[in-house]
Design an enzyme around this catalytic site. Sequence first.
Site, PDB file in Angstrom:
ATOM      1  NE  ARG A   1     -10.873  -9.914  -1.714  1.00  0.00           N
ATOM      2  CZ  ARG A   1     -11.228  -9.021  -2.626  1.00  0.00           C
ATOM      3  NH1 ARG A   1     -11.578  -9.414  -3.836  1.00  0.00           N
ATOM      4  NH2 ARG A   1     -11.240  -7.744  -2.336  1.00  0.00           N
TER       5      ARG A   1
ATOM      6  CE  LYS B   1      -3.941  -1.802   2.665  1.00  0.00           C
ATOM      7  NZ  LYS B   1      -4.975  -1.601   1.644  1.00  0.00           N
TER       8      LYS B   1
HETATM    9  N1  BES Z   1      -8.044  -3.726   4.474  1.00  0.00           N
HETATM   10  C1  BES Z   1      -8.263  -3.351   3.148  1.00  0.00           C
HETATM   11  C2  BES Z   1      -9.587  -2.624   2.940  1.00  0.00           C
HETATM   12  C3  BES Z   1      -9.702  -1.271   3.584  1.00  0.00           C
HETATM   13  C4  BES Z   1      -9.323  -0.146   2.890  1.00  0.00           C
HETATM   14  C5  BES Z   1     -10.233  -1.144   4.833  1.00  0.00           C
HETATM   15  C6  BES Z   1      -9.452   1.094   3.481  1.00  0.00           C
HETATM   16  C7  BES Z   1     -10.361   0.098   5.417  1.00  0.00           C
HETATM   17  C8  BES Z   1      -9.974   1.226   4.737  1.00  0.00           C
HETATM   18  C9  BES Z   1      -8.274  -4.585   2.239  1.00  0.00           C
HETATM   19  O1  BES Z   1      -7.477  -5.634   2.643  1.00  0.00           O
HETATM   20  C10 BES Z   1      -7.768  -4.136   0.907  1.00  0.00           C
HETATM   21  O2  BES Z   1      -6.645  -3.725   0.842  1.00  0.00           O
HETATM   22  N2  BES Z   1      -8.620  -4.205  -0.103  1.00  0.00           N
HETATM   23  C11 BES Z   1      -8.282  -3.770  -1.401  1.00  0.00           C
HETATM   24  C12 BES Z   1      -8.807  -4.784  -2.382  1.00  0.00           C
HETATM   25  C13 BES Z   1      -8.288  -4.610  -3.765  1.00  0.00           C
HETATM   26  C14 BES Z   1      -6.806  -4.924  -3.815  1.00  0.00           C
HETATM   27  C15 BES Z   1      -9.057  -5.508  -4.694  1.00  0.00           C
HETATM   28  C16 BES Z   1      -8.923  -2.410  -1.630  1.00  0.00           C
HETATM   29  O3  BES Z   1     -10.040  -2.177  -1.153  1.00  0.00           O
HETATM   30  O4  BES Z   1      -8.289  -1.558  -2.232  1.00  0.00           O
HETATM   31 ZN    ZN Z   2      -5.442  -5.439   1.993  1.00  0.00          ZN
END
Ligand code: BES
Ligand code: ZN
Length: 494
Positions: free
Chosen positions: A347, A273
């Site tokens: 997931r 990230k």
């Molecule tokens: N933990 C994150 C989702 C999240 C984002 C929670 C912001 C709270 C605030 C999750 O694991 C994630 O990174 N999801 C990705 C999925 C994508 C790579 C398909 C996302 O939402 O960007």
């Molecule tokens: Zn994530």
Amino acid sequence: MKLSFSEAKDPKSGVLVLLADKDAIQNPHVRRLDDATGGAISKAIKSSRWGGQATDILDLLAPSGIDASRIILAGLGDVKTLKVTDFERLGGRLAKYLQSAGDPLATILLDNTGADLPLAEQACALATGAMLRSYRFDKYRTKEPKSKKPTLKELVIASAEHKKAQSLFSVENAVLSGVFLTRDLVSEPANILYPESFAKIAQSLGDDGIEVEVLNEKEMRKLGMNALLGVGQGSDRESRLVVMRWNGGDPADQPIAFVGKGVTFDTGGISIKPAEGMEQMKWDMGGAGIVTGLMRALARRKAKANVVGVIGLVENMPSGSAQRPGDVVTSMSGQTIEVINTDAEGRLVLADALWYTQDRFKPTSMIDLATLTGAIIISLGHEYAGYFTADEGLSAALYKAGDQSGDKVWRMPLADEYDKLINCDIADMKNVGGRAAGSITAAQFLKRFSNDVPWVHIDVAGMVWSDKEHDLYEKGATGFGVRLLDRYVRDHKG
Ligand code: BES
Ligand code: ZN
Ligand code: ZN
């Protein structure tokens, strides 16, 4: 803050709070105290903007003729429409106001509000809201000046129904202990809260009468939980799966199950990230935090229900041993997954936690909670959690629990067309479905691991943390979800 209920009489000291709508002066207590203070209240109402609206507060310092140090007149708004959640929010706003008002003691004198709600319920809701707002996570603030600390030490809710209110509140107070546990867990930084230390806290729920089991990596490997283990494999911290059981119902009844995503820190892994805002990913264990707080709430209020809580605890880190994009893992269900993006890790954790839960416990229904997608925040912001289910009965029950608890949820769709988006050439599925409908394709992924057990997925990514204060919480962990699910269990099982 200490909270108590007393009979409806004026306090000998401290702040006296009266509640009234725009016709305040017709309220018997207001009229009586107006007389006792030589008309101070009516004079103040006339010379201010106070109009009895829900957020109006009139503060009369040291009026002569009464024992109280001051009288506060708080607006009720449109009394005829007031619900439990409105009284909770009023209690929260008053607690916030009183916390910096200077006096350590305050009494809310509750009578004849005109609301269409039993007096004891009004009193209990005010107390619940005040307690919710009074929570602070201040264990790491070693240098906070006294002037910043709350001054209020004791709040008394005085009413003719104080005994009844006290007995209603004893149940709410049990639920609050669950909400506060969830807030504590969500607030803790990831150097303190990691899979093993989280599991230890869960084990302490044994004191509440919950049976707790902790599975380590070796045990999970034996069960074939390679989807979950793959997420944790880049971290120096070992992964854990925790099972919490509350058996308050008929031993012959199959349980209901709650399953939580517990990513104690989500760097994104190799699909890392951006640096900005990454610190927020300490609360990527919010789903597991809700499940753990819920279990405490159910145990402490001695719920007449059989409930299983399962949380998958992992840390998602990049390292030489981390999972790579393109890796294929075989989940406990036997289904294979191509990991296109290591940041879509929640997931993967839930895939094995859900499969394990239905396989071992044969629950009548299964609800998972997860900070699963940023996309749900784009859809619903921070007002509603999004939920997904194919079961109309569960949907209606959950929506109602949201409305009644104030932890609001909004239904999102599932459909075969979305499911197709995670089909994959090399494996049974891939862990991302592209940019479009990101929260829905994530839900479709989870559905493939529910094995047709009646199931709901709640994406709480927008709800577990708040950058703004609210009537019922300060900035930070909200505790969202515990009261929602407690209400759901209460309405369906007891
Ligand atoms: N933990 C994150 C989702 C999240 C984002 C929670 C912001 C709270 C605030 C999750 O694991 C994630 O990174 N999801 C990705 C999925 C994508 C790579 C398909 C996302 O939402 O960007
Ligand atoms: Zn994530
Ligand atoms: Zn995550």
